[in-house]
Design an enzyme around this catalytic site. Sequence first.
Site, PDB file in Angstrom:
ATOM      1  N   GLU A 109       0.773  -1.037   0.093  1.00  0.00           N
ATOM      2  CA  GLU A 109      -0.068   0.091   0.008  1.00  0.00           C
ATOM      3  C   GLU A 109       0.855   1.437  -0.134  1.00  0.00           C
ATOM      4  O   GLU A 109       0.710   2.257   0.708  1.00  0.00           O
ATOM      5  CB  GLU A 109      -0.837   0.055   1.299  1.00  0.00           C
ATOM      6  CG  GLU A 109      -2.347   0.871   0.786  1.00  0.00           C
ATOM      7  CD  GLU A 109      -3.238   0.816   1.992  1.00  0.00           C
ATOM      8  OE1 GLU A 109      -4.270   1.386   1.613  1.00  0.00           O
ATOM      9  OE2 GLU A 109      -3.152   0.158   2.987  1.00  0.00           O
ATOM     10  N   ASP A 145       0.556  -7.964   3.541  1.00  0.00           N
ATOM     11  CA  ASP A 145      -0.877  -8.057   4.170  1.00  0.00           C
ATOM     12  C   ASP A 145      -1.590  -8.418   3.860  1.00  0.00           C
ATOM     13  O   ASP A 145      -2.271  -8.418   2.484  1.00  0.00           O
ATOM     14  CB  ASP A 145      -1.217  -6.339   4.154  1.00  0.00           C
ATOM     15  CG  ASP A 145      -2.273  -5.877   4.632  1.00  0.00           C
ATOM     16  OD1 ASP A 145      -3.388  -6.987   5.065  1.00  0.00           O
ATOM     17  OD2 ASP A 145      -2.960  -4.585   4.738  1.00  0.00           O
ATOM     18  N   ASN A 157      -4.827  -9.303   5.043  1.00  0.00           N
ATOM     19  CA  ASN A 157      -6.198  -8.935   5.505  1.00  0.00           C
ATOM     20  C   ASN A 157      -6.924  -9.883   5.870  1.00  0.00           C
ATOM     21  O   ASN A 157      -8.060  -9.989   5.771  1.00  0.00           O
ATOM     22  CB  ASN A 157      -6.644  -8.308   4.225  1.00  0.00           C
ATOM     23  CG  ASN A 157      -6.528  -6.706   4.326  1.00  0.00           C
ATOM     24  OD1 ASN A 157      -6.704  -5.914   5.091  1.00  0.00           O
ATOM     25  ND2 ASN A 157      -6.285  -5.874   3.061  1.00  0.00           N
ATOM     26  N   HIS A 193      -0.348   0.323  10.399  1.00  0.00           N
ATOM     27  CA  HIS A 193       0.106  -1.269  10.573  1.00  0.00           C
ATOM     28  C   HIS A 193       1.721  -1.147  11.318  1.00  0.00           C
ATOM     29  O   HIS A 193       2.460  -0.230  11.368  1.00  0.00           O
ATOM     30  CB  HIS A 193       0.648  -1.894   9.079  1.00  0.00           C
ATOM     31  CG  HIS A 193      -0.707  -2.196   8.549  1.00  0.00           C
ATOM     32  ND1 HIS A 193      -1.095  -3.547   8.446  1.00  0.00           N
ATOM     33  CD2 HIS A 193      -1.693  -1.623   7.780  1.00  0.00           C
ATOM     34  CE1 HIS A 193      -2.407  -3.694   7.617  1.00  0.00           C
ATOM     35  NE2 HIS A 193      -2.459  -2.348   7.422  1.00  0.00           N
TER      36      HIS A 193
END
Length: 256
Positions: free
Chosen positions: A36, A149, A151, A247
């Site tokens: 991201e 990540d 998720n 994070h």
Amino acid sequence: MIRIITTNVNGIRAAERKGFLNWIKNQNADVVCLQEIKATEEQLDERFYPEEYHCYYQPAQKKGYSGTTIFTKQTPIQVIKESPWKDINFEGRFIQVNFKNFSVISIYIHSGSAKQARQNLKMEFLTERFMPYLQELKISGRKVIICGDMNIVHQERDIKNWKANQKNSGCLPEERAWLDKLFFKVGFIDGFREVNQEDQQYTWWSNRGQAWANNIGWRIDYQILTPNLKGKVKNANIYKNKRFSDHAPIIMDYQL
């Protein structure tokens, strides 16, 4: 010993303003995987290409969205920016570097929290495309560390409010079952849990309320290993002394 760090920076420019890249320079990491990044290379100046590293960016086609990055001290034999999936490439969710004896992937799995269509896409990708890919990866015999990540939380100890989140994306039974299959049937390894069995080891905290202050978190970031890397993790911890995004970085040392 090889040190690999992974984290979702929630915008690499925002993370840099909070001191993230200066922090990285002091960590002696061999490979750094980011997710991201929310930036194209045209938007990044020399600060985002630390001289200690070879820097490889895979931004999303859409500005200010998604994107992945790998920094590596050693020059890789090959850099792969194109995954087998066009939509994943369009959103910049995958990048891989190959070395002589192993490979590292930085991946950013979809969030399904925005709307049901994204959750459906997430599960379709995981079950119909990513799982077969991982199974083929296992068969290939290549040693691969998949950083990213995901998720998804895996077990009750990986999330503070277990019961309250059973119907929320990231903690759905079908998502956790996907990780069960990956770890317990296919044989991939949750690298962090191979050496760190402590509870309340979280990597993401909501920006709502006092989630960070009260450690109301989720462990949704991973370093996932092909089965042939079993026993290679020597240390694993989550860095929380300073916040660079919502994070926290996972720092892991390997004897490869």
